[in-house]
Each structure stands twice: as structure tokens, then as C-alpha cells.
Design a protein around this motif. Structure first.
Motif, short mmCIF file in Angstrom:
data_model
loop_
_atom_site.label_atom_id
_atom_site.label_comp_id
_atom_site.label_asym_id
_atom_site.label_seq_id
_atom_site.Cartn_x
_atom_site.Cartn_y
_atom_site.Cartn_z
N ASN A 203 13.57 19.36 21.06
CA ASN A 203 13.82 18.54 22.26
C ASN A 203 13.12 17.20 22.02
OD1 ASN A 203 14.04 17.14 24.62
ND2 ASN A 203 13.48 18.86 25.95
N PRO A 204 13.90 16.15 21.77
CA PRO A 204 13.32 14.84 21.44
C PRO A 204 12.30 14.34 22.45
CG PRO A 204 15.69 14.84 21.07
CD PRO A 204 15.37 16.14 21.75
N ARG A 205 12.41 14.76 23.72
CA ARG A 205 11.46 14.31 24.74
C ARG A 205 10.06 14.85 24.48
NH1 ARG A 205 13.95 12.68 29.74
NH2 ARG A 205 16.23 12.68 29.57
N GLU A 206 9.96 15.92 23.69
CA GLU A 206 8.67 16.55 23.47
C GLU A 206 8.07 16.21 22.11
OE1 GLU A 206 9.55 20.64 23.91
OE2 GLU A 206 10.07 20.49 26.03
N VAL A 207 8.73 15.32 21.38
CA VAL A 207 8.30 15.01 20.03
C VAL A 207 7.42 13.76 20.00
CG1 VAL A 207 9.08 14.30 17.74
CG2 VAL A 207 10.32 16.07 18.97
N TYR A 218 4.56 7.28 18.19
CA TYR A 218 5.86 7.04 18.82
C TYR A 218 6.22 8.25 19.67
CZ TYR A 218 6.23 3.45 15.19
OH TYR A 218 6.01 2.38 14.38
N GLY A 219 6.78 8.00 20.86
CA GLY A 219 7.18 9.09 21.72
C GLY A 219 8.18 8.63 22.77
N PHE A 220 8.77 9.60 23.48
CA PHE A 220 9.79 9.29 24.47
C PHE A 220 9.15 8.74 25.74
CE2 PHE A 220 12.57 10.60 28.02
CZ PHE A 220 13.70 9.88 27.67
N ASN A 221 9.63 7.60 26.18
CA ASN A 221 9.18 6.97 27.42
C ASN A 221 10.15 7.35 28.53
OD1 ASN A 221 8.77 5.16 29.56
ND2 ASN A 221 8.04 3.53 28.21
N ASP A 224 11.39 4.43 31.07
CA ASP A 224 12.41 3.49 30.61
C ASP A 224 13.50 4.17 29.78
OD1 ASP A 224 10.97 1.35 31.74
OD2 ASP A 224 9.68 1.25 29.95
N ASN A 225 13.34 5.46 29.56
CA ASN A 225 14.34 6.25 28.83
C ASN A 225 14.56 5.71 27.40
OD1 ASN A 225 15.93 8.58 29.02
ND2 ASN A 225 17.80 7.36 29.20
#
Length: 379
Positions: A203-207, A218-221, A224-225
Motif C-alpha cells: 500500500n503506497p500510502r504506508e511506504v 520520502y512518503g505519501f502526503n 495534498d495527495n
């Protein structure tokens, strides 16, 4: 293509030529020359460069390639004839020192070239082949060299069966840039195509992607998506948390840092070379001397590294080598580490296993002349 790949290709071509009389067509990788145009007042090196300077630059700036010497091509019928080389040309080629050629190109384009020149025989006729390795850097003449037909600032490259001048027109330049962009895209896509399935599965949101070289995370914001990044202080000590995680992944002990579902919390993307077990050039020299029966020096080791494709210059600097000197494909033997980010100080290091590879080359007397242009003396 590197020299090793080119040697395999040209060996297959010569074998097919000898056994079956098959001549591959000239293309972006293959060229034929029936003879050299010689000027008696010029040295062997100058005569060589008069005939091959532009070819070497063009193949280096493309994907590498080979020139078979002594093959007569009939442009009308497209047929080829293995006539062999005359004695005068053979005498010139036998006198060529490839180190002198490399030094000449370092003056012309400020970049060395990787080439090999070898004799071969078909029946009683003698031939030569010249193979030119693809260069990671673009070779551009730094001044006009009219005798070699080189213009200052010109970008020459091999396309189809001829040498092209990339920046002669906008269309030509765009074509050259597209070729280079495709090469870079292919390299990156091969890496990312292996990483992305794993990231999607988690799940890219948790990487979180850690870049230890630049100390960034680097991580999912979610606000701002988008993927965001920021500076982070990474503890790079041997017992630091980052190194513990890295060692666990390398050892296959992934269960120690997973969730209850068995999926990794983090995927660490980047390179932390500081923790590799390594030796210096001085130690490599000592380790190899314990394993071989011949006398040699550091320069012989560097030439052997160039022969194996580890480096692009047999006279590379161990301290602060130019970018691209070391081929990352051989990072299990050789790599460059940053010693000080502020002063941009770097150094070449080696694995312990590199000594065995060097010893294998040094102890192989049958390839001494090919690599060192002479036989090494036994201890």
C-alpha cells in the motif's frame, strides 16, 4: 556494449566468417574497412587516428561497436570479400599502443576511450578487428582537429551504418537526445519495475523511502495527495536503527520488522556503502601479491580492472575519481564511497573478493600480452 560483450560478438562473427563465409551487414554496431589510408611522414599513432578518430568517437557515443579491417565491400552489389590486409598496414597496426590512443582522446575530448585492437587470420590472410566500448560520457572534441575531421563542440555518433553529426541540425540533435533518453529510461524502468509491485502490495500510502546518500525521507502526503520529501538525520553508526534494519533485510530476517500481517513496515531504497566490508587499493595490492606468482604494480591492477570492465579508465584516480569511472554493475567488487559530503571527497574501495578476481587475471599468462602488452615477470 562493454568490451567483454563486444569480444564475444566479434569472436562469433569471425567464426561464422571462417566456417561459413557469412558477412553480417554494416549497421550501427559493425563497420568494414579494406585498408588504411597511410601517410609515410606520420607516426603509426597519427596514421591510426587519421583513420579511426571519428569512428571511435561515434561508436563510443552510441552503443559501442566493431570495425573489421581487411574486408572489401562492393557498394554496388553489397557483397564482401575477405581480402586481408597488406604488410604495410599490418606493420602500422602492430606498433599501436592502446594506452597512447587513450591519452590522445583524453586530450581531444577530455574523456578516455575503451578500445581493443586484435589480429586474426582466415586461411593465410591476416586481418585486424577494432572494438570500441560504449562510453557513459559523451565525447565532444574540445578544439578543431581538421586532420581527423573533428570539429570543436561537434557530437558524433553511430547510426545505421554511418557516422552522424548530432548537432548539425535541430532534427539530428533531437534524434540523438531521444536515443540517450531511451537508454536512461530503460535503465530506470528496469529498476522501478521490480520495486513497484512490492510497493503496491504493501500500500503506497504506508511506504517510506529512505535515501541515506542525501539524508532524505520520502512518503505519501495525505493532505495534498502527493509524494513529499524532507530532510532527515539518519543514524549511520553500526548499531544505529537504520543499519539494524538494513542488515535484517540483507540477512533475510524480515520477520523482525514486519506487521502482524507479515508485510514489511518499510522498504529501504537507496545505498549505504559505508557498511560494506572493504579494503583499500594498497591492501588490495598486498592481498593479490600473496596469491600470484608474477611481479606487478598498482597500474597493472588498474589495467586488469579495465579489462574486466570494472572501470572505464586504466589510469583512474582512487581519490575523487570522475563520476562514471566505476561501473555499478560490479559493486560487489568495487565501488565509490563518499567520505565527506561538504568537501565532496570520495574514494574507491574494494571487496575482499576483488583480490581473487585480480589474482585470476594476473596469474593467467596467456592473456598478459593482450592486457599489458607484455609478459609479466615471475617472482
Amino acid at each position: 556494449m562493454n568490451l567483454q560483450e563486444l569480444k564475444v560478438n566479434v569472436t562469433d562473427i569471425i567464426s561464422d566468417l571462417k566456417n561459413n563465409g557469412n558477412f553480417p551487414k554494416e549497421n550501427s554496431h559493425i563497420d568494414y574497412k579494406v585498408d588504411l589510408k597511410l601517410t609515410k611522414s606520420k607516426s603509426s599513432l597519427e596514421n591510426f587516428l587519421l583513420n579511426f578518430a571519428k569512428d571511435i568517437i561515434s561508436f563510443s557515443n552510441a552503443d559501442g561497436g566493431m570495425i573489421l579491417l581487411g574486408i572489401k565491400e562492393d557498394k554496388t552489389t553489397g557483397k564482401n570479400d575477405d581480402v586481408g590486409l597488406p604488410s604495410e598496414t599490418l606493420e602500422i597496426l602492430e606498433q599501436i599502443d592502446l594506452n597512447d590512443v587513450t591519452q590522445k582522446f583524453e586530450k581531444i575530448a577530455k574523456v578516455g576511450v575503451s578500445i581493443d585492437l586484435q589480429k586474426f587470420k582466415i586461411s593465410t590472410r591476416l586481418f585486424y578487428y577494432l572494438i570500441i566500448e560504449k562510453n557513459n560520457q559523451i565525447l565532444i572534441p574540445q578544439a578543431d582537429v581538421p586532420e581527423y575531421k573533428l570539429q570543436k563542440g561537434a557530437i558524433y555518433y553511430r547510426a545505421s551504418s554511418k557516422n552522424e553529426h548530432a548537432n548539425q541540425s535541430t532534427a539530428d540533435f533531437n534524434r540523438f537526445l531521444q536515443i540517450k533518453a531511451n537508454e536512461r529510461s530503460k535503465e530506470f524502468m528496469e529498476i522501478w519495475s521490480k520495486l513497484l509491485p512490492e510497493m503496491v502490495d504493501i500500500n503506497p500510502r504506508e511506504v517510506l523511502i529512505l535515501n541515506p546518500v542525501q539524508n532524505r525521507v520520502y512518503g505519501f502526503n495525505s493532505r495534498d495527495n502527493i509524494l513529499s520529501n524532507s530532510d532527515v538525520e539518519i543514524d549511520k553508526n553500526q548499531n544505529g536503527v537504520f543499519n539494524i534494519i538494513l542488515n535484517a533485510i540483507s540477512a533475510g530476517e524480515i520477520g523482525k520488522i514486519t506487521t502482524n500481517e507479515g508485510k514489511p513496515i518499510y522498504k529501504i531504497v537507496g545505498e549505504l556503502s559505508n557498511f560494506k566490508e572493504h579494503i583499500t587499493m594498497t591492501s588490495l595490492n598486498k592481498a593479490v601479491k600473496d596469491k600470484v606468482i608474477y611481479n606487478f604494480g598498482n597500474q597493472h591492477l588498474k589495467i586488469a580492472m579495465r579489462y574486466l570492465g570494472w572501470v572505464d579508465d586504466p589510469k583512474f584516480k582512487v581519490n575523487n575519481p570522475p563520476e562514471g569511472t566505476v561501473d555499478n554493475k560490479f559493486e560487489h567488487y568495487i565501488w565509490v564511497e563518499s567520505l565527506d559530503n561538504y568537501s565532496k571527497t570520495t574514494k574507491v574501495f574494494f571487496s575482499v573478493g576483488a583480490a581473487d578476481e585480480m589474482a585470476r587475471v594476473i596469474n593467467n599468462e596467456s592473456i598478459h600480452k593482450e592486457i599489458f602488452n607484455k609478459l609479466l615477470i615471475k617472482k
